[in-house]
Design an enzyme around this catalytic site. Structure first.
Site, PDB file in Angstrom:
ATOM      1  CB  SER A   4      -2.125   2.840  -3.851  1.00  0.00           C
ATOM      2  OG  SER A   4      -2.605   4.013  -3.236  1.00  0.00           O
ATOM      3  CG  ASP A  59      -1.732   1.205   1.403  1.00  0.00           C
ATOM      4  OD1 ASP A  59      -2.345   1.627   0.409  1.00  0.00           O
ATOM      5  OD2 ASP A  59      -1.780   1.761   2.519  1.00  0.00           O
ATOM      6  CB  VAL A  60       1.024   4.280  -1.818  1.00  0.00           C
ATOM      7  CG1 VAL A  60       1.856   5.556  -1.874  1.00  0.00           C
ATOM      8  CG2 VAL A  60       1.435   3.340  -2.957  1.00  0.00           C
ATOM      9  CG  ASP A  61      -2.224   7.262   0.286  1.00  0.00           C
ATOM     10  OD1 ASP A  61      -1.214   7.636  -0.347  1.00  0.00           O
ATOM     11  OD2 ASP A  61      -3.386   7.440  -0.131  1.00  0.00           O
ATOM     12  CB  THR A 108      -8.703  -1.412   1.207  1.00  0.00           C
ATOM     13  OG1 THR A 108      -7.598  -0.530   1.444  1.00  0.00           O
ATOM     14  CG2 THR A 108      -9.997  -0.631   1.324  1.00  0.00           C
ATOM     15  N   GLY A 139      -4.912   5.316  -4.001  1.00  0.00           N
ATOM     16  CA  GLY A 139      -4.515   6.668  -4.367  1.00  0.00           C
ATOM     17  C   GLY A 139      -4.465   6.851  -5.872  1.00  0.00           C
ATOM     18  CG  ASP A 194      -2.482   2.372   6.396  1.00  0.00           C
ATOM     19  OD1 ASP A 194      -3.410   3.104   6.812  1.00  0.00           O
ATOM     20  OD2 ASP A 194      -2.124   2.369   5.213  1.00  0.00           O
ATOM     21  CG  MET A 196      -7.783   4.663   5.352  1.00  0.00           C
ATOM     22  SD  MET A 196      -7.238   3.487   4.075  1.00  0.00           S
ATOM     23  CE  MET A 196      -8.577   3.587   2.889  1.00  0.00           C
ATOM     24  N   GLY A 197     -11.110   2.888   8.145  1.00  0.00           N
ATOM     25  CA  GLY A 197     -11.637   2.130   9.272  1.00  0.00           C
ATOM     26  C   GLY A 197     -12.745   1.183   8.883  1.00  0.00           C
ATOM     27  CE  LYS A 238      -5.336  -0.765  -1.513  1.00  0.00           C
ATOM     28  NZ  LYS A 238      -4.713  -0.240  -0.289  1.00  0.00           N
TER      29      LYS A 238
END
Length: 228
Positions: free
Chosen positions: A114, A25-27, A187, A116, A184, A57-58, A163
């Site tokens: 990602s 993942d990137v972010d 996803t 993003g 993190d 994200m949660g 993903k």
């Protein structure tokens, strides 16, 4: 058979040591920031956009819904994106360059998977020696005058389950036997399976669900470098 936490951890480490492909993942993983949040802050819309990012994200909002809402708030022009990259940009997470270099030196394929956007991620990949064809992410769309119009809804990473779909595509295409997903967010967690192992990363932000459910959770990349 029910595995203990220790057994789950050891299984993940075994895949990590023998990985033929690693998807990052990137972010908040490869970089310290959340890319779109950072761009939004540059545009003066940081707090509003960050709230939607936290929800996505949660696992509280579907990813596509959150992405659409965030982009509708930002609506960055192409020139604004380019100015942002020149004046601000991103900070690599401590240790990530060493881990990626070590993987590449031993012949492991490294990917960036990602939610993003390519305009933001490609310069990061360039710093790390990751070819653009190994980036799977979203794509901003601009009109002829460079005004934001939308993002490409056909990209798998623009929707829930994107993903896992990318990871499965990589496995099917390259016949990988040991794929690791590192990230993190929720996803990222959901990308294993099909990824053969998942490593939760909490070096920049800790998501409670990921910390609880990841079979292996680390807070710095030195731990992974030492385990290779």
């Amino acid at each position: 058979m029910v595995l203990t936490n220790t057994e789950k951890r050891e299984r993940v480490l075994a895949v990590w040591r023998n990985a033929d492909a690693v998807c990052f993942d990137v972010d908040s993983t490869v970089i310290q920031e959340e890319g779109l949040d950072h761009l939004a802050k540059f545009l003066g819309k940081g707090e509003d956009v960050a709230a939607f990012t936290r929800a996505a994200m949660g696992g509280e909002l579907t990813f596509r819904k959150s992405l659409q809402q965030r982009m509708d708030l930002c609506k960055p022009s192409l020139s604004q994106v380019q100015l942002f990259l020149r004046q601000s940009g991103f900070t690599l997470t401590d240790g990530v360059r060493d881990v990626i270099s070590a993987l590449q030196e031993r012949g492991t394929d490294v990917y960036m998977v990602s939610g993003g956007f390519s305009h933001l991620i490609e310069p990061i990949a360039d710093q790390l020696g990751i070819p653009h064809e190994n980036i799977f992410c979203n794509v901003m769309q601009f009109d002829a005058k460079g005004k934001y119009s939308s993002f490409d809804l056909d990209q798998p990473t623009s929707r829930a389950g994107g993903k896992p779909a990318v990871v499965q595509q990589l496995i099917d295409t390259h016949n990988y036997k040991n794929v690791v997903m590192i990230g993190d967010g929720a996803t990222d967690l959901e990308a294993s399976p099909p990824a053969h192992a998942f490593i939760g990363f909490g070096g920049n932000v800790i998501r409670s669900r990921v910390q609880k459910e990841a079979p292996l959770f680390v807070t710095n990349f030195d731990e992974l470098l030492e385990a290779l």
